[in-house]
Design a protein around this motif. Structure first.
Motif, PDB file in Angstrom:
ATOM      1  N   ARG A  95       0.838  -1.203   0.000  1.00  0.00           N
ATOM      2  CA  ARG A  95       0.000   0.000   0.000  1.00  0.00           C
ATOM      3  C   ARG A  95       0.874   1.255   0.000  1.00  0.00           C
ATOM      4  O   ARG A  95       0.631   2.206  -0.743  1.00  0.00           O
ATOM      5  CB  ARG A  95      -0.927  -0.004   1.221  1.00  0.00           C
ATOM      6  N   LYS A  96       1.915   1.244   0.830  1.00  0.00           N
ATOM      7  CA  LYS A  96       2.798   2.404   0.923  1.00  0.00           C
ATOM      8  C   LYS A  96       3.604   2.616  -0.355  1.00  0.00           C
ATOM      9  O   LYS A  96       3.852   3.756  -0.749  1.00  0.00           O
ATOM     10  CB  LYS A  96       3.733   2.268   2.125  1.00  0.00           C
ATOM     11  N   LEU A  97       4.012   1.530  -1.010  1.00  0.00           N
ATOM     12  CA  LEU A  97       4.708   1.666  -2.289  1.00  0.00           C
ATOM     13  C   LEU A  97       3.826   2.388  -3.290  1.00  0.00           C
ATOM     14  O   LEU A  97       4.259   3.339  -3.958  1.00  0.00           O
ATOM     15  CB  LEU A  97       5.104   0.296  -2.847  1.00  0.00           C
ATOM     16  N   LYS A  98       2.580   1.951  -3.392  1.00  0.00           N
ATOM     17  CA  LYS A  98       1.647   2.558  -4.344  1.00  0.00           C
ATOM     18  C   LYS A  98       1.414   4.021  -4.004  1.00  0.00           C
ATOM     19  O   LYS A  98       1.432   4.894  -4.885  1.00  0.00           O
ATOM     20  CB  LYS A  98       0.326   1.788  -4.353  1.00  0.00           C
ATOM     21  N   GLU A  99       1.219   4.312  -2.726  1.00  0.00           N
ATOM     22  CA  GLU A  99       1.003   5.690  -2.277  1.00  0.00           C
ATOM     23  C   GLU A  99       2.220   6.569  -2.595  1.00  0.00           C
ATOM     24  O   GLU A  99       2.093   7.744  -2.895  1.00  0.00           O
ATOM     25  CB  GLU A  99       0.734   5.681  -0.770  1.00  0.00           C
ATOM     26  N   GLY A 101       4.066   6.190  -5.162  1.00  0.00           N
ATOM     27  CA  GLY A 101       4.177   6.335  -6.608  1.00  0.00           C
ATOM     28  C   GLY A 101       4.904   5.203  -7.299  1.00  0.00           C
ATOM     29  O   GLY A 101       5.259   5.316  -8.471  1.00  0.00           O
ATOM     30  N   ILE A 102       5.118   4.103  -6.586  1.00  0.00           N
ATOM     31  CA  ILE A 102       5.773   2.924  -7.159  1.00  0.00           C
ATOM     32  C   ILE A 102       4.734   1.813  -7.260  1.00  0.00           C
ATOM     33  O   ILE A 102       4.089   1.475  -6.260  1.00  0.00           O
ATOM     34  CB  ILE A 102       6.956   2.460  -6.300  1.00  0.00           C
ATOM     35  N   PRO A 119       3.405  -8.442 -18.414  1.00  0.00           N
ATOM     36  CA  PRO A 119       2.566  -8.338 -17.215  1.00  0.00           C
ATOM     37  C   PRO A 119       1.652  -7.122 -17.322  1.00  0.00           C
ATOM     38  O   PRO A 119       1.930  -6.190 -18.077  1.00  0.00           O
ATOM     39  CB  PRO A 119       3.577  -8.172 -16.089  1.00  0.00           C
ATOM     40  N   VAL A 120       0.556  -7.154 -16.602  1.00  0.00           N
ATOM     41  CA  VAL A 120      -0.346  -6.013 -16.531  1.00  0.00           C
ATOM     42  C   VAL A 120       0.018  -5.238 -15.274  1.00  0.00           C
ATOM     43  O   VAL A 120      -0.040  -5.779 -14.168  1.00  0.00           O
ATOM     44  CB  VAL A 120      -1.822  -6.472 -16.483  1.00  0.00           C
ATOM     45  N   VAL A 121       0.428  -3.988 -15.451  1.00  0.00           N
ATOM     46  CA  VAL A 121       0.853  -3.159 -14.330  1.00  0.00           C
ATOM     47  C   VAL A 121      -0.023  -1.922 -14.284  1.00  0.00           C
ATOM     48  O   VAL A 121      -0.094  -1.164 -15.257  1.00  0.00           O
ATOM     49  CB  VAL A 121       2.340  -2.767 -14.460  1.00  0.00           C
ATOM     50  N   ALA A 122      -0.693  -1.727 -13.162  1.00  0.00           N
ATOM     51  CA  ALA A 122      -1.556  -0.561 -12.997  1.00  0.00           C
ATOM     52  C   ALA A 122      -0.729   0.655 -12.606  1.00  0.00           C
ATOM     53  O   ALA A 122       0.200   0.557 -11.796  1.00  0.00           O
ATOM     54  CB  ALA A 122      -2.618  -0.834 -11.939  1.00  0.00           C
ATOM     55  N   CYS A 123      -1.065   1.784 -13.157  1.00  0.00           N
ATOM     56  CA  CYS A 123      -0.397   3.040 -12.833  1.00  0.00           C
ATOM     57  C   CYS A 123      -0.710   3.403 -11.376  1.00  0.00           C
ATOM     58  O   CYS A 123      -1.880   3.433 -10.978  1.00  0.00           O
ATOM     59  CB  CYS A 123      -0.897   4.142 -13.761  1.00  0.00           C
ATOM     60  N   PRO A 124       0.322   3.682 -10.570  1.00  0.00           N
ATOM     61  CA  PRO A 124       0.057   4.053  -9.175  1.00  0.00           C
ATOM     62  C   PRO A 124      -0.536   5.455  -9.043  1.00  0.00           C
ATOM     63  O   PRO A 124      -1.054   5.809  -7.988  1.00  0.00           O
ATOM     64  CB  PRO A 124       1.439   3.973  -8.523  1.00  0.00           C
ATOM     65  N   ASN A 149      -0.182   5.362 -20.315  1.00  0.00           N
ATOM     66  CA  ASN A 149      -0.710   5.985 -21.529  1.00  0.00           C
ATOM     67  C   ASN A 149      -1.945   6.845 -21.245  1.00  0.00           C
ATOM     68  O   ASN A 149      -2.322   7.671 -22.066  1.00  0.00           O
ATOM     69  CB  ASN A 149      -1.052   4.922 -22.577  1.00  0.00           C
ATOM     70  N   ALA A 150      -2.559   6.665 -20.074  1.00  0.00           N
ATOM     71  CA  ALA A 150      -3.746   7.449 -19.730  1.00  0.00           C
ATOM     72  C   ALA A 150      -3.364   8.818 -19.161  1.00  0.00           C
ATOM     73  O   ALA A 150      -3.806   9.850 -19.658  1.00  0.00           O
ATOM     74  CB  ALA A 150      -4.614   6.681 -18.734  1.00  0.00           C
ATOM     75  N   CYS A 151      -2.514   8.834 -18.133  1.00  0.00           N
ATOM     76  CA  CYS A 151      -2.146  10.112 -17.514  1.00  0.00           C
ATOM     77  C   CYS A 151      -0.771  10.602 -17.966  1.00  0.00           C
ATOM     78  O   CYS A 151      -0.354  11.696 -17.600  1.00  0.00           O
ATOM     79  CB  CYS A 151      -2.208  10.016 -15.991  1.00  0.00           C
ATOM     80  N   LEU A 152      -0.072   9.770 -18.738  1.00  0.00           N
ATOM     81  CA  LEU A 152       1.238  10.077 -19.328  1.00  0.00           C
ATOM     82  C   LEU A 152       2.374  10.186 -18.309  1.00  0.00           C
ATOM     83  O   LEU A 152       3.467  10.632 -18.653  1.00  0.00           O
ATOM     84  CB  LEU A 152       1.171  11.352 -20.181  1.00  0.00           C
ATOM     85  N   GLU A 153       2.133   9.772 -17.083  1.00  0.00           N
ATOM     86  CA  GLU A 153       3.166   9.841 -16.047  1.00  0.00           C
ATOM     87  C   GLU A 153       4.082   8.618 -16.116  1.00  0.00           C
ATOM     88  O   GLU A 153       3.615   7.489 -16.267  1.00  0.00           O
ATOM     89  CB  GLU A 153       2.534   9.911 -14.654  1.00  0.00           C
ATOM     90  N   PRO A 154       5.378   8.830 -15.968  1.00  0.00           N
ATOM     91  CA  PRO A 154       6.295   7.691 -15.824  1.00  0.00           C
ATOM     92  C   PRO A 154       6.248   7.217 -14.375  1.00  0.00           C
ATOM     93  O   PRO A 154       5.919   7.988 -13.466  1.00  0.00           O
ATOM     94  CB  PRO A 154       7.662   8.304 -16.151  1.00  0.00           C
ATOM     95  N   PHE A 155       6.548   5.942 -14.158  1.00  0.00           N
ATOM     96  CA  PHE A 155       6.587   5.417 -12.791  1.00  0.00           C
ATOM     97  C   PHE A 155       7.457   4.180 -12.741  1.00  0.00           C
ATOM     98  O   PHE A 155       7.666   3.497 -13.739  1.00  0.00           O
ATOM     99  CB  PHE A 155       5.176   5.111 -12.265  1.00  0.00           C
TER     100      PHE A 155
END
Length: 161
Positions: A95-99, A101-102, A119-124, A149-155
């Motif tokens: 949870r903390k990784l996602k919060e 930004g990873i 793999p399918v990776v969801a944007c954090p 590709n939706a928000c164009l942010e790298p992560f």
């Protein structure tokens, strides 16, 4: 300070030097804590990968935290076996990784990756699964660089190991 649970509570304060949002306990690096009769502690940590440069910093931070809390002596062991796995990251750590930004790793290896698929990776940031891997190597060797590709942010995505 002669209780294993007290030592583990103190170790929650020791952060991963590369990801300061997560503790070494949440990352699953702390494999064992033994408290000796004299109150000294033996802490076993496993590197996320052989040669991880953060391990010496983690060991020093563990010693500093425990000695500062009154533990009379601290030994930090760093065995390479069993090998660390992302399965050891706690739910709170994920949870903390996602919060932070990873993208956290899947609980276990993605079978698609084992069969040559992606793999399918969801944007954090936005949660979209319309993402693409830019590089198998991200900010550290245990992460890959992705782009949404939706928000164009790298992560970064924590690789499933």
């Amino acid at each position: 300070m002669n209780d294993r649970s007290q030592i583990l509570d103190l170790l929650q304060r020791v952060k991963d030097p590369e990801i300061p949002a997560i503790s070494v306990v949440e990352l699953g690096v702390v494999r064992d804590v033994e408290v000796e009769a004299d109150g000294s502690a033996v802490v076993t940590i496993t590197p996320t990968y052989t040669g991880c440069p953060a391990m010496d910093v983690m060991a020093d931070d563990i010693r500093r935290e425990l000695l500062g809390a009154g533990v009379p002596a601290v030994v930090v062991k760093q065995p390479l076996s069993p090998a660390w796995t992302t399965d050891w990251i706690t739910a709170e750590g994920r949870r903390k990784l996602k919060e932070y930004g990873i993208a956290p790793p899947e609980k276990t290896a993605d079978i698609r990756a084992l069969k040559g698929g992606s793999p399918v990776v969801a944007c954090p940031q936005c949660g979209s699964t319309d993402t693409v891997m830019l590089s198998a190597f991200g900010s550290t060797a245990c992460k890959a660089l992705w782009k949404c590709n939706a928000c164009l942010e790298p992560f970064d995505q924590f690789k499933c190991l």
